[in-house]
Each structure stands twice: as structure tokens, then as C-alpha cells.
Design an enzyme around this catalytic site. Structure first.
Site, PDB file in Angstrom:
ATOM      1  N   SER A 106      38.708  39.803  43.852  1.00 42.29           N
ATOM      2  CA  SER A 106      39.651  38.722  43.551  1.00 42.29           C
ATOM      3  C   SER A 106      40.983  38.951  44.253  1.00 42.29           C
ATOM      4  CB  SER A 106      39.907  38.630  42.040  1.00 42.29           C
ATOM      5  OG  SER A 106      40.589  39.787  41.588  1.00 42.29           O
ATOM      6  N   SER A 149      41.251  44.533  38.874  1.00 49.45           N
ATOM      7  CA  SER A 149      41.065  43.197  39.454  1.00 49.45           C
ATOM      8  C   SER A 149      39.662  42.730  39.127  1.00 49.45           C
ATOM      9  CB  SER A 149      41.202  43.278  40.972  1.00 49.45           C
ATOM     10  OG  SER A 149      40.060  43.914  41.516  1.00 49.45           O
ATOM     11  N   ASP A 150      39.451  41.405  39.127  1.00 51.30           N
ATOM     12  CA  ASP A 150      38.057  40.973  39.112  1.00 51.30           C
ATOM     13  C   ASP A 150      37.494  41.318  40.493  1.00 51.30           C
ATOM     14  OD1 ASP A 150      35.587  40.047  38.513  1.00 51.30           O
ATOM     15  OD2 ASP A 150      36.203  38.046  37.884  1.00 51.30           O
ATOM     16  N   TRP A 151      36.179  41.360  40.584  1.00 48.25           N
ATOM     17  CA  TRP A 151      35.537  41.862  41.814  1.00 48.25           C
ATOM     18  C   TRP A 151      35.865  40.973  43.019  1.00 48.25           C
ATOM     19  CZ3 TRP A 151      35.630  44.936  38.244  1.00 48.25           C
ATOM     20  CH2 TRP A 151      34.938  46.138  38.216  1.00 48.25           C
TER      21      TRP A 151
END
Ligand code: BGC
Length: 670
Positions: free
Chosen positions: A222, A218-220
Site C-alpha cells: 500500500s 502498512s497494508d501489503w
């Protein structure tokens, strides 16, 4: 070593699906080695225990790398950053980013390559190969539709199927050929569903259609709901999130997620751990060599945009003035792609003086005479006056300027230079017409207020810790500039499709569809200041002898000669655009399908060859739900830029009847 999902308890499995902190995976109670991930695209960004950035080689930003149009340098860039990662103990580099530059306002444009999916994808692919050749993994990001920072955590990018396939997925699709170890999802929802929970995007497209079999991170922060993310085939939720364990456990109990689904994600994490364990991390460049690599890329990417009366290169014996703090310490972008270097750049004034021992090179801080005459501005006026007096009578004045601040989590508010720089140029012009403007920004700048009045413009972009060495070498002609723009420079923000509209806070409708960047300007008939693919050299190049050889039904080898007709050695980026002459669907005027950078000694001729294949001719058909090439004539255009087409040829695509659709008839009423 092979790790077995069955050796882990449920708690250990779930712990493995998120970090233990910002950057590390869990050891599952000591059963597993941990993975360390670190940013990023423009050099290694890594923190020590106290949260202080460790020093690393500040490479040119990806936007500058794109201006090199050089596949070998993209590989070298990746390799160099991987050296720092290997040395400092990172396993995975959170890069490269291949989001499309849809608007010049996007605060993160410096982390991305281009407005064109082909150029972005090809260079990202080579960058990934470079990183992974040193035993360090990559994270291709941010999948997808994160094209501005405003509202990036909430605003849905509403993108039609054709634009997704042709523009927004395409750079990922190409870069995936290099088999990145991981892919990172975007923050934003895409078509109403968060990218982190978007099963169609992650499972349907990334895994099933593009065959990605690595780990999706995942993006941080997100992820909104951990079980929904895992179900959408995110394997690793970063960073540590205390909600993950209770949320996934509860979802398992309620039957929202199955043990099998959890195990699939855990297995992907285990496979990545194995990959990291088996990787042969190698350092092949010393710290000094890494710095030299940074300089080499900067030299090849810095782009000369204007050079009237050949004011550049500067000549020994001349009388010059350098203006502005940015000539001492150029800026870069902010956020997760910021790199802390301990390399101290020499100021441009000193470098020029060393390279031109018989010249007089002065320096002035420069300041604008701001509108208001009161108080503090009077002090500024004193500086300004001094600067103008210094500038008066000089053979040339090299002025360093920048645009609005660029960085992660905010967008630029305009695309002009900072007001103080616009005023500085305007005022300096009253005292000296020989201005050479050096632009230290990483996305398109509206230069319309001053471009006609200055003699030269050098776009140095964000070119990292080697900026001043590279730039000074170009300014004196030791290095012949060979960079070309990877994005169009409009005259005005209003000329861009989106202008200053950034969505309504919940949704941004991408109703430009496939018409992004030059595809838009060409369709709308809007002139731009500098077109996509444009850049000057101190050499002149002539193109000739176009030959097109068909090697298969939709495969062609296009070859042509380039001659350096000047008496200076130089390199030329030639670009191959394809135009569908008649189509049943709307298509861009032309699209980039190949490019090559060729070094040519003075007077030398070389033959360049570029391969075209099915995808060079196809569009994404939403009716057929696949790529489709129509029979008929296609123009092959060889250009020095998208607007400077030097050679034109034609090919005929003749696929079997059963691969074609029936064409509509046109009835004439006569
Ligand atoms: C960024 C990513 C980055 C991550 C870790 C996020 O805010 O969008 O690109 O890799 O942080 O720093």
C-alpha cells in the site's frame, strides 16, 4: 532481552523497516530474531515454502461471528485462531478487520463485523483479547475508510470529520482498548492523502488521540513512497520492497526525513520483537477442540430469518429433500482471509438422516431450467426436471443457494442470488410450496423476488468448517437458533445509500456522512426486508421491568428482565439503543450503545444489565473538536432488533452549565 537501535547500521535499520519477503522481518545481519506475520480474520492463512496454504481451522467469518452478538465467543474465536498460529509458528495474526459495512456490495464484507461501529468495536476488542491471551499479537486493520474493493488502491474515501469520528474511527477506538500489538493502515487515500502517508490519521488520530503506542504496519504494497510512509509513522512497510533502501537513503540525504524519525520507527520494530520474544505462546485446545469451537460459534451465529407455520425444526418421520451442491461443501470468501482446512464436512443429507433416523431424506443436485432450450441447456433441463419430480409431495425441501462471489480485490456486482438459484427457487415453488432456503453468502441479499413465497429462510453466512454440523443441528432443533443480523438487509440495492455507485475511480464522496446502515434507512424512512439486529428463535421472549439507575453525571445502569415464555430453551440478544430526543445537530434516530446475549431455560426469567456512559449520549462536535453531550432528555430503547423495541425509558442529562453550549432560541410569530 532489550534491543538497542544504536547497535544497528543505517542499512540494517532500513532493512528492518520492511520485510525480507511476504511475511518475515529482517534479522539485521543475524543481530535480531525475526517476526513472522500471517493472515487472518477467519482462521490462520499461512503458506509453506512452496507457496501452498497450510491447513488450519476454518473458523466462521468475522461477519458470522458478529451475528452471534456474543463477547465470549469473540474471545474464543480469537483464542482458537491463536492456537493454530502458535502451533504453526506465526507471531502476529493479521486480524481483526473492523472496516464498516457501508455497502452490501463490498467484496470483503465477510472479513468485517457490522454496519455499526459499536458492535464492530466491542467484538473486535474481545477477539483481540482472545488472540493475545495465547501470546500471539494482532493487527487491527485497515485504518481506515476501506469500505469497498473497487478502486481500493487509488480511490480516495472523502469522509467528513464527524463521520470519521462517529463511524469509521470508532470501531478502532473501541478495539484499541485491548491493546493490539499492531495496527494496519488501509490501501486507499483518505481525504486525498494515502492512508499509508496520512500523518493526521496515523500520528494525529491513532497515536496522539487514541494513544496507540504499538507498531503500525502498512497494508501489503500500500506504500507509494517509503519515506513519506515512515514520516507518517508507519513503522513496517510490508512486504519486501526493493525500493525502500534507496528511497529512504536518498530522502535522508536530501533532508526529507531525519535520522530521528527513522530511529523512532526502528525502535517500534525492536519493541515488537521484544514483545514477541517475551510472549508466552500457548496452545490450549487440541485440533478437535478447535473444530468444536468453530462449530459452537457457527451454531450461535447462523440466523433464522423466516419460519412460517413453524416448518422448522424438521421432524423425525418426515419426508424431506435436500437440494444443491452447497449442502455438501459450503463456500467461503476468497483472498487473504481464505482458510485451507483439511476438515471434510459431512453432507447435510447425511447429517439430517443421522439426526432424524425415522425420516426419509433425499438429495438432488438441483439445476435450473435456464431460459434457452438449445444445446447444453437441454442437459440442464433434464436435471431440473428430475429435481422437481423429487421435490413434488415432500414435506419440505431444503434448498441451498448463494449470491454473487465474495472476496478480496473485487466487489459483488449485485446483491441478488445467483441467477440460477433465483430460477431454481421459482421453478421448485411450482412443485412444492414448503421450501426452506439456506443462504450461503456473507452480506445482505435482496430476497424480494421470492421471500413471500417460501416458508423459511436460514442465513448460514460463511460459517467455516463447522457449517454443516451447526446448520443440521439447527434444522432439526437440537440447537435453537440465536444469531441476529449485524447488518440491515434492504429489499433492493437501490434502497441502499450508494446503490451501484462506487465512486468515479479517483474519489468517493461519503455524503451519507454518519447515516450508514440502519442510521440511513431510519432517517430516510426506507423500509428494509430485515432490520439490523433481527433474528428468530424457536423460543419466544418477553421483556419487562425496565429500570434505569444513575451512577454518575452521564453514567447509568440499565436493567430489564427477559423471560423465555416458550417451552424450549434458547438465547436472546437484547439491544440497547439511545435516542437524543432534541439536539442542536442532526443525529441518527437511534444508535446501538449496548447489547447482551442471555441464555434462558424454558420459562426462565433473568435480569440483564447494561452500562451506559458519556459516549452513549455524545456526538462528535466538529465545532468543539471533541465529543459533546447535550443536556436534555434521551430515550433508552430496549429492543429485540433495531425495529422491534420492547421497552422504552428516559434519562435526563444535566451537565454543569460550563460544559454546555448556549442554545439557540426559537421565536414564534404569533
Ligand atoms: C490485505 C490484508 C492482508 C494482507 C496480507 C492485503 O492484500 O488487504 O488484509 O492482511 O494482504 O495478506
Amino acid at each position: 532481552m532489550k534491543y538497542d537501535v544504536n547497535q544497528l547500521t543505517l542499512e540494517e535499520k532500513i532493512a528492518l523497516l520492511t520485510g525480507i519477503n511476504e511475511w518475515q522481518t529482517s534479522s539485521a545481519n543475524g543481530k535480531l530474531p525475526q517476526i513472522f506475520v500471517s493472515d487472518g480474520p477467519n482462521g490462520l492463512q499461512m503458506f509453506d515454502e512452496n507457496g501452498v496454504r497450510k491447513s488450519a481451522t476454518a473458523m466462521p467469518a468475522l461477519s458470522l461471528l458478529a451475528q452471534t452478538w456474543d463477547k465470549e465467543l469473540a474471545y474464543l474465536d480469537g483464542e482458537t485462531i491463536a492456537n493454530d498460529a502458535a502451533e504453526k509458528g506465526a507471531d502476529i495474526l493479521l486480524a481483526p478487520g473492523v472496516n464498516i459495512k457501508r455497502t452490501p456490495l463490498n467484496g470483503r464484507n465477510f472479513e468485517y463485523f457490522s454496519e455499526d461501529p459499536y458492535l464492530s468495536g466491542v467484538l473486535a476488542r474481545e477477539f483481540i483479547k482472545g488472540v493475545q491471551s495465547r501470546g500471539i499479537g494482532t493487527s487491527l486493520k485497515h485504518f481506515c475508510g476501506n469500505n469497498r474493493e473497487k478502486g481500493r488502491r487509488v480511490q480516495s474515501s472523502e469522509i467528513d470529520e464527524r463521520a470519521l469520528n462517529e463511524i469509521y474511527y470508532r470501531p478502532f477506538e473501541i478495539a484499541l482498548e485491548a491493546k493490539p500489538w499492531t495496527v494496519m493502515c488501509a490501501y486507499n487515500p483518505v481525504n486525498g492523502v494515502y492512508a499509508s502517508e496520512n500523518k493526521k490519521l496515523l500520528k494525529g488520530v491513532l497515536r496522539d488521540k487514541f494513544g496507540f503506542d504499538g507498531l503500525i504496519v502498512s497494508d501489503w504494497a500500500s506504500v507509494q513512497s517509503s519515506y513519506k510512509a515512515l514520516k507518517a509513522t508507519i513503522d513496517l512497510i510490508m512486504p519486501y520492497n526493493e525500493d525502500t533502501l534507496p528511497n529512504v537513503k536518498a530522502a535522508l540525504e536530501k533532508g526529507y526525513i531525519t535520522m530521528e524519525e527513522i530511529d523512532t520507527c526502528v525502535t517500534n520494530v525492536l519493541k515488537l520483537i521484544e514483545k514477541v520474544q517475551n510472549a508466552n505462546k500457548q496452545i490450549n485446545y487440541t485440533k478437535e477442540e478447535r473444530h468444536e469451537n468453530a462449530v459452537k460459534i457457527a451454531k450461535a451465529g447462523i440466523t433464522l430469518l423466516k419460519n412460517e407455520e413453524n416448518i422448522l425444526p424438521l421432524k423425525d418421520g418426515g419426508n424431506y429433500l435436500v437440494v444443491g451442491d452447497l449442502s455438501k461443501k459450503p463456500i467461503g470468501g476468497l483472498g487473504s482471509a481464505y482458510v485451507q482446512t483439511d476438515y471434510e464436512q459431512k453432507p447435510i443429507k447425511e447429517l439430517l438422516q443421522e439426526k432424524l433416523p425415522n425420516a426419509q431424506v433425499g438429495y438432488d443436485k438441483g439445476a435450473c431450467a435456464c431460459a434457452d432450450w438449445a444445446g447444453a441447456n437441454r442437459v440442464k433441463l433434464e436435471y431440473a426436471k428430475r429435481c422437481y419430480v423429487e421435490a413434488y409431495g415432500k414435506d419440505a425441501v431444503v434448498v441451498f443457494v448463494s449470491g454473487d462471489t465474495e472476496g478480496e480485490s473485487f466487489d459483488r456486482s449485485h446483491i441478488k442470488l445467483k441467477r440460477e438459484y433465483e430460477e431454481l427457487i421459482e421453478n421448485l415453488l411450482k412443485y412444492n410450496k414448503n421450501l426452506i432456503i439456506v443462504v450461503n453468502s456473507a452480506s445482505a441479499i435482496d430476497m424480494s423476488d421470492w421471500i413471500d413465497d417460501v416458508k423459511a429462510v436460514v442465513y448460514e453466512g460463511f460459517s467455516g468448517e463447522g457449517t454443516n454440523e451447526a446448520l443440521s443441528s439447527i434444522l432439526v432443533g437440537e440447537t435453537n437458533p440465536s444469531g441476529k443480523l449485524a447488518e440491515s438487509f434492504p429489499y433492493d440495492l437501490d434502497d441502499t445509500f450508494t446503490g451501484d455507485y462506487a465512486g468515479d475511480g479517483f474519489v468517493e464522496w461519503y455524503n451519507d456522512s454518519i447515516f450508514v446502515g440502519y442510521r440511513y434507512y431510519e432517517r430516510a424512512g426506507i423500509d428494509v426486508l430485515f432490520p439490523f439486529g433481527y433474528g428468530l428463535s424457536y423460543s419466544k421472549f418477553a421483556y419487562s421491568n425496565l429500570k434505569i439507575e444513575q451512577t454518575d453525571k452521564t453514567d447509568f445502569t440499565v436493567s430489564y428482565d427477559i423471560t423465555n415464555t416458550s417451552d424450549v430453551d434458547g438465547a436472546e440478544v437484547s439491544q440497547v439503543y439511545v435516542k437524543d430526543v432534541f439536539s442542536m445537530v442532526v443525529r441518527p434516530e437511534q444508535e446501538l450503545k449496548g447489547f447482551e446475549k442471555t441464555f434462558l431455560k424454558a420459562g426462565e426469567t433473568k435480569t440483564v444489565s447494561v452500562k451506559l456512559d458519556f459516549r452513549s449520549f455524545a456526538y462528535y462536535s466538529t465545532a468543539l473538536d471533541r465529543w459533546h453531550a447535550e443536556n436534555g432528555v434521551f430515550e433508552i430503547r430496549i429492543g429485540a432488533s433495531s425495529q422491534d423495541i420492547r421497552l422504552v425509558g428516559k434519562v435526563n442529562i444535566e451537565l454543569e452549565d460550563d460544559e454546555q453550549q448556549s442554545q439557540a432560541f426559537v421565536y414564534y410569530n404569533n
